[in-house]
Scaffold this motif. Structure first.
Motif, mmCIF file in Angstrom:
data_model
loop_
_atom_site.group_PDB
_atom_site.id
_atom_site.type_symbol
_atom_site.label_atom_id
_atom_site.label_comp_id
_atom_site.label_asym_id
_atom_site.label_seq_id
_atom_site.Cartn_x
_atom_site.Cartn_y
_atom_site.Cartn_z
ATOM 1 N N TYR A 65 53.711 -7.363 31.350
ATOM 2 C CA TYR A 65 53.200 -6.609 30.209
ATOM 3 C C TYR A 65 54.420 -6.056 29.505
ATOM 4 O O TYR A 65 54.887 -4.971 29.805
ATOM 5 N N GLN A 120 59.151 -4.331 31.721
ATOM 6 C CA GLN A 120 57.757 -4.194 32.139
ATOM 7 C C GLN A 120 57.235 -2.796 31.798
ATOM 8 O O GLN A 120 57.817 -1.793 32.197
ATOM 9 N N ARG A 169 51.566 1.464 33.137
ATOM 10 C CA ARG A 169 50.443 2.196 32.559
ATOM 11 C C ARG A 169 49.805 3.097 33.599
ATOM 12 O O ARG A 169 49.846 2.815 34.786
ATOM 13 N N LYS A 228 50.722 -7.685 39.025
ATOM 14 C CA LYS A 228 50.003 -7.859 37.763
ATOM 15 C C LYS A 228 50.803 -8.793 36.863
ATOM 16 O O LYS A 228 51.998 -8.955 37.043
#
Length: 178
Positions: free
Chosen positions: A22, A97, A100, A19
């Motif tokens: 984040y 990072q 979630r 991904k």
């Protein structure tokens, strides 16, 4: 880490670097603090001639609790073998990072509601360090006579990490009797 009753999801849910990053904590509410207590340990004022690194063999995300477990294992062994001031030890990555998790209802009767919200965004549950292939994760500085202890400490720390690692002597190889 979220609820007291809930256990950690397996690492396979988070270890791949698939991904986009984040990492901007200022925009995210409720990010738990990393479990890693100290990033640099041992004798910080002394100069040690031998520098040994633990290098990742492939790109991966290492969760903060795995980093802390590796730190505890290596630091405990180094303190026992080299004394409190006989080494310097550093964690070279920081868990930026944000991980979630979309908490789904589990248990009896949860099958009716499990279809909705595929790829939901999720709430922050922890942090991880992104590591590239060939990047140093941990570094130990020691005197030449304590090199076997440093090597064993890094081997023990590597056991706690979800990535195959290799131990590389970065500096002071000429001082060692290999």
């Amino acid at each position: 880490m979220g609820d007291d009753m809930a256990s950690l999801r397996p690492n396979r849910c988070y270890r791949d670097v698939d991904k986009p990053p984040y990492t901007r904590k200022e925009y995210v509410k409720g990010v738990p603090q990393p479990k890693v207590v100290h990033f640099i340990m041992g004798n910080l004022s002394a100069e040690f001639p031998v520098k040994v690194n633990l290098i990742a063999k492939k790109p991966i995300q290492i969760r903060h609790n795995a980093l802390e477990a590796a730190r505890v294992a290596a630091n405990k062994y180094l303190t026992k073998m080299c004394g409190r001031l006989g080494y310097k030890f550093q964690i070279r990555t920081y868990p930026h990072q944000i991980l979630r998790e979309h908490k789904m209802a589990t248990g009896a009767g949860a099958d009716r509601i499990s279809d909705g919200m595929r790829l939901a965004f999720g709430k922050p549950i922890g942090t991880a360090a992104r590591v590239k292939e060939g990047q140093a994760i941990l570094t130990v500085w020691v005197n030449p006579d304590k090199f076997p202890a440093a090597k064993e400490a890094l081997r023990r720390a590597a056991m706690k990490l979800p990535v195959p690692c290799r131990i590389v002597i970065e500096q002071g190889k000429e001082l060692l009797k290999l």
